[in-house]
Design a protein around this motif. Sequence first.
Motif, short mmCIF file in Angstrom:
data_model
loop_
_atom_site.label_atom_id
_atom_site.label_comp_id
_atom_site.label_asym_id
_atom_site.label_seq_id
_atom_site.Cartn_x
_atom_site.Cartn_y
_atom_site.Cartn_z
N PRO A 207 -17.67 -17.71 -62.45
CA PRO A 207 -19.02 -17.11 -62.46
C PRO A 207 -19.84 -17.56 -61.25
O PRO A 207 -19.92 -18.75 -60.94
N GLY A 208 -20.41 -16.58 -60.57
CA GLY A 208 -21.29 -16.86 -59.45
C GLY A 208 -20.58 -17.18 -58.15
O GLY A 208 -21.23 -17.53 -57.16
N ILE A 209 -19.24 -17.08 -58.13
CA ILE A 209 -18.47 -17.43 -56.92
C ILE A 209 -17.58 -16.24 -56.54
O ILE A 209 -16.86 -15.70 -57.37
N VAL A 210 -17.63 -15.87 -55.28
CA VAL A 210 -16.76 -14.83 -54.73
C VAL A 210 -15.81 -15.48 -53.74
O VAL A 210 -16.25 -16.20 -52.82
N VAL A 211 -14.51 -15.26 -53.92
CA VAL A 211 -13.50 -15.82 -53.01
C VAL A 211 -12.92 -14.67 -52.18
O VAL A 211 -12.41 -13.69 -52.74
N PHE A 212 -13.00 -14.80 -50.87
CA PHE A 212 -12.65 -13.72 -49.94
C PHE A 212 -11.63 -14.23 -48.93
O PHE A 212 -11.79 -15.32 -48.38
N ARG A 213 -10.57 -13.45 -48.71
CA ARG A 213 -9.54 -13.84 -47.72
C ARG A 213 -9.47 -12.79 -46.62
O ARG A 213 -9.35 -11.59 -46.89
N PHE A 214 -9.52 -13.25 -45.37
CA PHE A 214 -9.40 -12.37 -44.20
C PHE A 214 -8.04 -12.63 -43.56
O PHE A 214 -7.78 -13.73 -43.07
N GLU A 215 -7.16 -11.62 -43.55
CA GLU A 215 -5.75 -11.84 -43.16
C GLU A 215 -5.49 -11.42 -41.72
O GLU A 215 -4.65 -10.57 -41.43
N ALA A 216 -6.21 -12.02 -40.80
CA ALA A 216 -6.02 -11.75 -39.36
C ALA A 216 -6.81 -12.78 -38.58
O ALA A 216 -7.71 -13.43 -39.12
N PRO A 217 -6.51 -12.94 -37.29
CA PRO A 217 -7.39 -13.77 -36.44
C PRO A 217 -8.78 -13.14 -36.40
O PRO A 217 -8.94 -11.93 -36.52
N LEU A 218 -9.77 -13.96 -36.22
CA LEU A 218 -11.14 -13.46 -36.11
C LEU A 218 -11.56 -13.57 -34.65
O LEU A 218 -11.79 -14.68 -34.14
N TYR A 219 -11.63 -12.44 -33.98
CA TYR A 219 -11.97 -12.44 -32.56
C TYR A 219 -12.78 -11.20 -32.23
O TYR A 219 -13.18 -10.45 -33.13
N TYR A 220 -13.05 -11.01 -30.95
CA TYR A 220 -14.05 -10.02 -30.54
C TYR A 220 -13.73 -8.61 -31.00
O TYR A 220 -14.62 -7.79 -31.22
N ILE A 221 -12.43 -8.28 -31.18
CA ILE A 221 -12.06 -6.92 -31.55
C ILE A 221 -12.42 -6.61 -33.00
O ILE A 221 -12.87 -5.51 -33.31
N ASN A 222 -12.22 -7.58 -33.89
CA ASN A 222 -12.40 -7.28 -35.32
C ASN A 222 -13.59 -7.99 -35.94
O ASN A 222 -13.70 -8.07 -37.16
N LYS A 223 -14.50 -8.53 -35.13
CA LYS A 223 -15.63 -9.27 -35.70
C LYS A 223 -16.53 -8.36 -36.55
O LYS A 223 -16.99 -8.77 -37.62
N GLU A 224 -16.76 -7.14 -36.08
CA GLU A 224 -17.59 -6.23 -36.86
C GLU A 224 -16.87 -5.78 -38.13
O GLU A 224 -17.48 -5.60 -39.17
N CYS A 225 -15.55 -5.62 -38.00
CA CYS A 225 -14.75 -5.26 -39.18
C CYS A 225 -14.82 -6.37 -40.23
O CYS A 225 -14.92 -6.10 -41.43
N PHE A 226 -14.79 -7.62 -39.77
CA PHE A 226 -14.87 -8.77 -40.69
C PHE A 226 -16.17 -8.70 -41.49
O PHE A 226 -16.17 -8.83 -42.73
#
Length: 705
Positions: free
Chosen positions: A554-573
């Motif tokens: 309750p009250g907690i959201v767990v989120f996984r991003f399955e890629a490097p985080l860099y300039y191309i996908n920052k907005e997608c993240f």
Amino acid sequence: MAEFNSIHSVTEMQEEDNPKQGFHHGMFLEPQEKKRSMKALVVKQAKKTCSCTPAKVKDFVLSFFPVLQWLPKYKLREYLLGDIMSGVIVGVLLVPQSIAYSLLAGQEPIYGLYTSFFAGIIYFIFGTSRHISVGIFGVICLMVGQVVDREIQRAGYDAEPAALSGLTATAAYANTTSSPVNWTSQELLCDKSCYAITVGATMTFIAGVYQVAMGFFQVGFVSVYLSDSLLSGFVTGASFTILTSQAKYLLGLNIPRSSGIGSLIATWINIFRNIHKTNICDLITSILCFLVLIPAKELNDHFKSRLKAPVPVELVVIVAATLASHFGKLRETYGSSVAGRIPTGFLPPRPPDWNLIPNVALDAIPLAIIGFAITVSLSEMFAKKHGYSVKANQEMYAIGFCNIIPSFFHCFITSAALAKTLVKESTGCRTQVSGMVTSLVILLVLLVIAPLFYSLQKCVLAVITIVNLRGALRKFRDLPKMWRLSRVDTVIWLVTMAASALISTEIGLLVGVCFSMLCVIFRTQRPEAPLLGWVAESETYESLSAYKNLQTKPGIVVFRFEAPLYYINKECFKSILYKQTGVNPVWVKAAKKKAAKRMLREKEVDSGGNQTSISMDFVSEPVGFHTIVIDCCAVQFLDTAGIRTLKEVCKDYREIEVQVLLAQCNPSVRSSLIRGEFFKEGEDHLLFHSVHQAVDFALGAQRHS
């Protein structure tokens, strides 16, 4: 020590209220000290490289000439019979293919035999693979032929008088090597076939230099950009171009070879425009050869487990066709195009034409890359299968010298060939001695048998070339299976195949590489990013969309991003995070500001009314959760844009009273966060070594708030 402090600065508070909830223990991780500076490492490496001792010289010589290592250990009784058998069989199969592929490369038949002869000897000395067969390869011959045709047209040989082009290659080389001449006299003495092998040999020399340079500078990583699906699509696309280039010989048509962009379509247009000139004798011969070769090849493949050696049906067809052409006088009676005079022995060595290097230097790059990529991949594949190791760097040296040295002996570019390697392995090959035996078989042909192929029709050689494309063309049958395994790989295969066939082989390879890299970028640009749930009675969190019966805290959201985080996908993240959590903090803040302004206006109109209390309730309306845990286990790296994005996300959510915790960051990501000053004193977002740990901390913090 910043990492030590950031990881451990966790409030220990939750065991007292609820023992079942678990206790968050900080993990003490102290980073290793860097013992040496970059300057010290460079100096040490330079000393190691430049030092010269007798032991080091010995190791260098033995590694550079692997034959000195394995030949003294050669087990004569155990290995010799298998090596001789496989060498003879591959040699018998290679003779007709060498003659046939010479046409594909725009060369006289003798030069294909030279190429196969020298390649086997040189690889015997420098190669580390025991099983691969190095020699002519159809796709590379096609690419060589395209460049040769282009340079011949530039030199004006297509417009030369018939009498001028009647000189034989032997006489031409004898004249050009007897005394130095200027360009004008060389143009008179060197005929079209002589100039063709000059172009081919010069390009071979440059490609070999590139390959040796790749080995010296250890840039073999270039081959990783040529994936299996890309190479397979390229070979299949090039096979269509090979088939198209040989079609005119099947029909006995004398039409110029098209080159450049769209050559496949242009060639077929030319063929249909001139189809009324078809030589009936060549057409009938081609049909008969197809009717013999295709069933025989299929039977060879079907019964290969029972046959000790494949039936050399190509050699049988060549012998039978040569006898029929000679005694039937097909050239004189029906005007069939024949191989012509194939001289015995060897022409004197001749250096490449240095003046041609600027013209062919760029064309040699894809040839060099494809050659060493195929050679290294095949050598590693068969080494793994038979339980020994090969040196990829030495393989680049080996294939490079297989091109540099033969370029002085009128040869064109070579590489490993899968079909002949499979035959070599299946017929008992044990060591590189098999390649030497193959070269001796070809030497016998060069010294004694070659002139007997004078009456061999070119259409027979074209049939042999086309029949050997069956393996590449059969890849279409694997498309459904490939599609089920990986749709991305299938699309890469189709794009590379279509570009190689319809545009050109070189551009097709470039298109394939660029498209496959774009696919990688697109896959990181729009990666999977699920919400996670807790697996009961464990510390594991998995995707809610992939598995059933997962629980959420309750009250907690767990989120996984399955890629490097860099300039191309920052907005997608950010967009995926906002979509999955259902809360865009920017919009929430904007709504609060708007509500606050409306509340102020309402105060001015009517202070203390009901509407004011409603607005106040709206401003303080909760978002439904108090913590977001971002599972970073699949984030391989961060760049500056990625760090800035994480900072913005944490700041935006904190402003709407939601804390963001990071979990399972690898050392590279942690270092990037520290260098980017992500952790600041007094901030609530923390770093955890597991999702379960972060969730426990969030639950405890909420109870004590």
